[in-house]
Design an enzyme around this catalytic site. Structure first.
Site, mmCIF file in Angstrom:
data_model
loop_
_atom_site.group_PDB
_atom_site.id
_atom_site.type_symbol
_atom_site.label_atom_id
_atom_site.label_comp_id
_atom_site.label_asym_id
_atom_site.label_seq_id
_atom_site.Cartn_x
_atom_site.Cartn_y
_atom_site.Cartn_z
ATOM 1 N N THR A 23 6.914 56.546 -5.546
ATOM 2 C CA THR A 23 8.187 55.702 -5.771
ATOM 3 C C THR A 23 9.054 56.924 -5.994
ATOM 4 O OG1 THR A 23 7.773 55.439 -8.101
ATOM 5 C CG2 THR A 23 6.436 54.010 -6.387
ATOM 6 N N TYR A 59 8.331 45.170 -19.128
ATOM 7 C CA TYR A 59 7.367 46.262 -18.942
ATOM 8 C C TYR A 59 6.338 46.188 -20.043
ATOM 9 C CZ TYR A 59 5.502 51.106 -20.057
ATOM 10 O OH TYR A 59 4.788 52.248 -20.281
ATOM 11 N N ILE A 62 24.173 55.608 -25.639
ATOM 12 C CA ILE A 62 23.466 55.139 -26.917
ATOM 13 C C ILE A 62 23.649 53.648 -26.816
ATOM 14 C CG2 ILE A 62 23.165 55.490 -29.421
ATOM 15 C CD1 ILE A 62 23.262 57.955 -27.938
ATOM 16 N N THR A 95 0.193 51.928 -23.643
ATOM 17 C CA THR A 95 1.230 52.316 -24.313
ATOM 18 C C THR A 95 1.453 51.671 -25.603
ATOM 19 O OG1 THR A 95 3.856 52.032 -24.321
ATOM 20 C CG2 THR A 95 2.815 50.407 -22.792
ATOM 21 N N ASP A 96 2.152 52.083 -26.707
ATOM 22 C CA ASP A 96 2.276 51.423 -27.901
ATOM 23 C C ASP A 96 3.012 50.290 -27.814
ATOM 24 O OD1 ASP A 96 4.407 52.789 -27.603
ATOM 25 O OD2 ASP A 96 4.583 53.515 -29.725
ATOM 26 N N GLU A 97 3.941 50.207 -26.592
ATOM 27 C CA GLU A 97 4.901 49.033 -26.702
ATOM 28 C C GLU A 97 3.954 47.676 -26.515
ATOM 29 O OE1 GLU A 97 8.201 49.846 -24.172
ATOM 30 O OE2 GLU A 97 8.044 52.103 -24.557
ATOM 31 N N PRO A 133 18.845 44.445 -24.274
ATOM 32 C CA PRO A 133 18.486 43.052 -24.547
ATOM 33 C C PRO A 133 16.794 43.343 -24.997
ATOM 34 C CG PRO A 133 19.140 42.903 -22.135
ATOM 35 C CD PRO A 133 19.132 44.469 -22.569
ATOM 36 N N LYS A 182 2.082 45.886 -19.128
ATOM 37 C CA LYS A 182 1.185 46.862 -19.436
ATOM 38 C C LYS A 182 0.037 46.152 -20.450
ATOM 39 C CE LYS A 182 1.099 50.829 -19.104
ATOM 40 N NZ LYS A 182 0.682 51.533 -17.962
HETATM 41 P P1 NAD Z 1 6.259 58.028 -14.013
HETATM 42 O O1 NAD Z 1 7.215 56.787 -13.795
HETATM 43 O O2 NAD Z 1 7.186 59.339 -14.322
HETATM 44 O O3 NAD Z 1 5.391 58.001 -12.934
HETATM 45 C C1 NAD Z 1 4.775 56.748 -12.369
HETATM 46 C C2 NAD Z 1 3.882 57.525 -11.131
HETATM 47 O O4 NAD Z 1 3.200 56.167 -10.474
HETATM 48 C C3 NAD Z 1 4.816 58.039 -9.988
HETATM 49 O O5 NAD Z 1 4.465 59.268 -9.518
HETATM 50 C C4 NAD Z 1 4.801 56.883 -9.083
HETATM 51 O O6 NAD Z 1 5.134 57.188 -7.770
HETATM 52 C C5 NAD Z 1 3.351 56.260 -9.144
HETATM 53 N N1 NAD Z 1 3.228 55.013 -8.751
HETATM 54 C C6 NAD Z 1 4.096 53.890 -9.077
HETATM 55 N N2 NAD Z 1 3.561 52.797 -8.571
HETATM 56 C C7 NAD Z 1 2.680 53.077 -7.738
HETATM 57 C C8 NAD Z 1 1.529 52.419 -7.080
HETATM 58 N N3 NAD Z 1 2.000 51.043 -6.682
HETATM 59 N N4 NAD Z 1 0.569 53.010 -6.437
HETATM 60 C C9 NAD Z 1 0.552 54.399 -6.763
HETATM 61 N N5 NAD Z 1 1.073 54.992 -7.479
HETATM 62 C C10 NAD Z 1 2.261 54.445 -8.026
HETATM 63 O O7 NAD Z 1 5.686 57.518 -15.480
HETATM 64 P P2 NAD Z 1 4.939 58.368 -16.727
HETATM 65 O O8 NAD Z 1 6.109 58.452 -17.734
HETATM 66 O O9 NAD Z 1 4.388 59.394 -16.080
HETATM 67 O O10 NAD Z 1 3.937 57.429 -17.094
HETATM 68 C C11 NAD Z 1 2.547 57.464 -16.734
HETATM 69 C C12 NAD Z 1 1.765 56.299 -17.338
HETATM 70 O O11 NAD Z 1 1.928 56.451 -18.729
HETATM 71 C C13 NAD Z 1 2.111 54.849 -17.135
HETATM 72 O O12 NAD Z 1 1.081 54.118 -17.001
HETATM 73 C C14 NAD Z 1 2.895 54.510 -18.436
HETATM 74 O O13 NAD Z 1 2.776 53.298 -18.643
HETATM 75 C C15 NAD Z 1 2.234 55.056 -19.295
HETATM 76 N N6 NAD Z 1 2.972 55.674 -20.421
HETATM 77 C C16 NAD Z 1 4.250 56.358 -20.530
HETATM 78 C C17 NAD Z 1 4.897 56.661 -21.734
HETATM 79 C C18 NAD Z 1 6.140 57.699 -21.451
HETATM 80 O O14 NAD Z 1 6.723 57.874 -22.686
HETATM 81 N N7 NAD Z 1 6.531 57.900 -20.331
HETATM 82 C C19 NAD Z 1 4.316 56.347 -22.864
HETATM 83 C C20 NAD Z 1 3.289 55.883 -23.053
HETATM 84 C C21 NAD Z 1 2.542 55.331 -22.023
HETATM 85 P P1 TYD Z 2 13.518 55.159 -23.257
HETATM 86 O O1 TYD Z 2 13.349 56.380 -22.894
HETATM 87 O O2 TYD Z 2 13.902 54.110 -22.052
HETATM 88 O O3 TYD Z 2 11.887 54.715 -23.746
HETATM 89 P P2 TYD Z 2 11.452 53.188 -24.507
HETATM 90 O O4 TYD Z 2 12.576 52.225 -24.286
HETATM 91 O O5 TYD Z 2 10.150 53.011 -23.421
HETATM 92 O O6 TYD Z 2 10.790 53.559 -25.592
HETATM 93 O O7 TYD Z 2 14.348 54.905 -24.400
HETATM 94 C C1 TYD Z 2 14.071 55.602 -25.889
HETATM 95 C C2 TYD Z 2 15.043 54.934 -26.830
HETATM 96 O O8 TYD Z 2 16.333 55.415 -26.415
HETATM 97 C C3 TYD Z 2 15.096 53.418 -26.834
HETATM 98 O O9 TYD Z 2 15.348 53.145 -28.295
HETATM 99 C C4 TYD Z 2 16.232 53.014 -26.101
HETATM 100 C C5 TYD Z 2 17.402 54.249 -26.193
HETATM 101 N N1 TYD Z 2 18.202 54.823 -25.072
HETATM 102 C C6 TYD Z 2 19.510 54.856 -25.266
HETATM 103 O O10 TYD Z 2 19.973 54.607 -26.279
HETATM 104 N N2 TYD Z 2 20.244 55.391 -24.421
HETATM 105 C C7 TYD Z 2 19.698 55.429 -22.935
HETATM 106 O O11 TYD Z 2 20.566 55.737 -21.792
HETATM 107 C C8 TYD Z 2 18.386 55.164 -22.699
HETATM 108 C C9 TYD Z 2 17.641 55.267 -21.472
HETATM 109 C C10 TYD Z 2 17.383 54.879 -24.001
#
Ligand code: NAD
Ligand code: TYD
Length: 341
Positions: free
Chosen positions: A37, A151, A207, A124-126, A275, A155
């Site tokens: 994607t 989101y 921000i 995720t913790d979310e 939001p 999850k």
């Molecule tokens: P990312 O958005 O960077 O990568 C997601 C990957 O999944 C991409 O390579 C995309 O091509 C692939 N993908 C999406 N839809 C797909 C589908 N239908 N079939 C196959 N592949 C598909 O995400 P990330 O930040 O690497 O997160 C990875 C995992 O960790 C996710 O499940 C996310 O919910 C979880 N997670 C992320 C964070 C964070 O801080 N980024 C924190 C906690 C948990």
């Molecule tokens: P984000 O990276 O979107 O992760 P998550 O919402 O999953 O925690 O955002 C991290 C924090 O930063 C969140 O409190 C929202 C804030 N944020 C901004 O203030 N400005 C931005 O442009 C973005 C993307 C996030």
């Protein structure tokens, strides 16, 4: 050979996990199954030349494609594939239901059908919602579900299906829940790489609200080591919270980044709040520390330095990922122009 089926391995965390496996587990061979994607990027795998790594473009929602590529004697599925950005889920939730919920169930069915030894769901913790500001409460594995964004809801739903597969069909499952990751190769719509990328281009940094929301940050490789420990040592049916005890207010994060990059604080642009914006996340990782014998290795300072250095050394990666995938969203939602060249 241990045979693994990794989904989402061309994304930010999945590609770090693949790198970790190839470097530290010489007996592992893996299928990296990713739909590519907007967030999936083959550049993230460019340095990985190994006969033990087989990339396949495929969608986890498409059962036939999953079954066609899942090895007969697969030891584990590790599910990273997801739509992962909260802002996008607020704009439109459809893809989040499709990939995060239906895709997870397709993988669980495939695991059952093929007797895959273990299923690891990267969560995720979310899913546990928001904690009160400035108190000493933390998310534990027993915290109630309270997802606030589409989101997080998707999850949480996925976790319920993982739990149901374990309870009803005896699938060997482990769920990991992590806070905000940072490190190389994170798509620059997320807060930390967006800040670095915009600051490098002298663009303003949006921000949301007052900038005092708290996130619990963990370096991506530490998260991946935790997932590996859960895969290898986790108890079937368990949930493990993975955190680095590193709570930071958003403004604190952005100030550190700007100071390190030598950029002025006048780049900060306070915009209307997201939001339903969760106020605070904070993880108690005690269970993972004791049962998995896992600890983060990176400090906030060392992790940030590595992260900034990587983005500075890889301007081409940033230019490609800034090429238009997210600027319309920012303009509509927050009135922020994001440069694309
Ligand atoms: P990312 O958005 O960077 O990568 C997601 C990957 O999944 C991409 O390579 C995309 O091509 C692939 N993908 C999406 N839809 C797909 C589908 N239908 N079939 C196959 N592949 C598909 O995400 P990330 O930040 O690497 O997160 C990875 C995992 O960790 C996710 O499940 C996310 O919910 C979880 N997670 C992320 C964070 C964070 O801080 N980024 C924190 C906690 C948990
Ligand atoms: P984000 O990276 O979107 O992760 P998550 O919402 O999953 O925690 O955002 C991290 C924090 O930063 C969140 O409190 C929202 C804030 N944020 C901004 O203030 N400005 C931005 O442009 C973005 C993307 C996030």
């Amino acid at each position: 050979m241990t045979k693994l089926f990794i989904t989402g391995g061309a994304g930010f965390i999945g590609s770090a996990f693949v790198r970790l496996l190839l470097n530290e587990r010489p007996d592992v061979e893996l299928i990296n199954f990713d739909a590519l994607t907007y967030a999936g990027n083959l550049d993230n795998l460019a340095d990985l030349e190994s006969k033990r790594h087989h990339f396949v473009r495929g969608d986890i929602v498409v059962r036939e494609d999953v079954l066609a590529n899942l090895p007969q004697d697969c030891d584990a599925i590790i599910n990273f594939a997801a739509e992962s950005h909260v802002d996008r889920s607020i704009a439109s939730a459809g893809e989040f239901l499709r990939t995060n919920i239906i895709g997870t169930q397709v993988l669980l069915d495939a695991a059952r059908e093929r007797n895959v030894r273990r299923f690891v769901q990267v969560s995720t913790d979310e899913v546990m919602g928001s904690l009160p500001e400035d108190d000493l409460s933390y998310f534990t594995e027993d915290s109630p579900f309270a997802p606030n964004s589409p989101y997080a809801a998707s999850k949480a739903a996925a976790e319920h299906f993982v739990r149901a597969a374990h309870h009803t069909f005896g699938v060997d499952t482990v769920i990991t829940r992590c806070g905000n990751n940072y490190g190389p190769r994170q798509f620059p719509e997320k807060f930390l790489p967006l800040t670095i990328s915009n600051a490098m281009h002298n663009d303003t940094i949006p921000i949301y609200g007052d900038g005092l929301n708290v996130r619990d940050w963990i370096y991506v490789d530490d998260h991946c080591r935790g997932i590996l420990a859960a895969l290898e040592k986790g108890k079937s049916g368990s949930v493990y919270n993975l955190g680095a005890r590193n709570e930071r207010k958003n403004l604190e994060v952005v100030h550190s980044l700007l100071d390190t990059l030598g950029k002025p604080r006048t780049l900060l642009n306070f915009v209307k709040d997201r939001p339903g914006h969760d106020r605070r996340y904070a993880i108690d990782p005690s269970l993972a520390e004791t049962e998995l014998d896992w600890r983060p290795l990176e400090s906030w300072e060392s992790g940030l330095a590595k992260t900034i250095d990587w983005y500075q050394q890889n301007p081409t990666w940033i230019e490609r990922t800034r090429s238009g995938a997210y600027q319309d969203y920012y303009k509509n939602q927050y009135g922020v122009e994001v440069r694309t060249t």
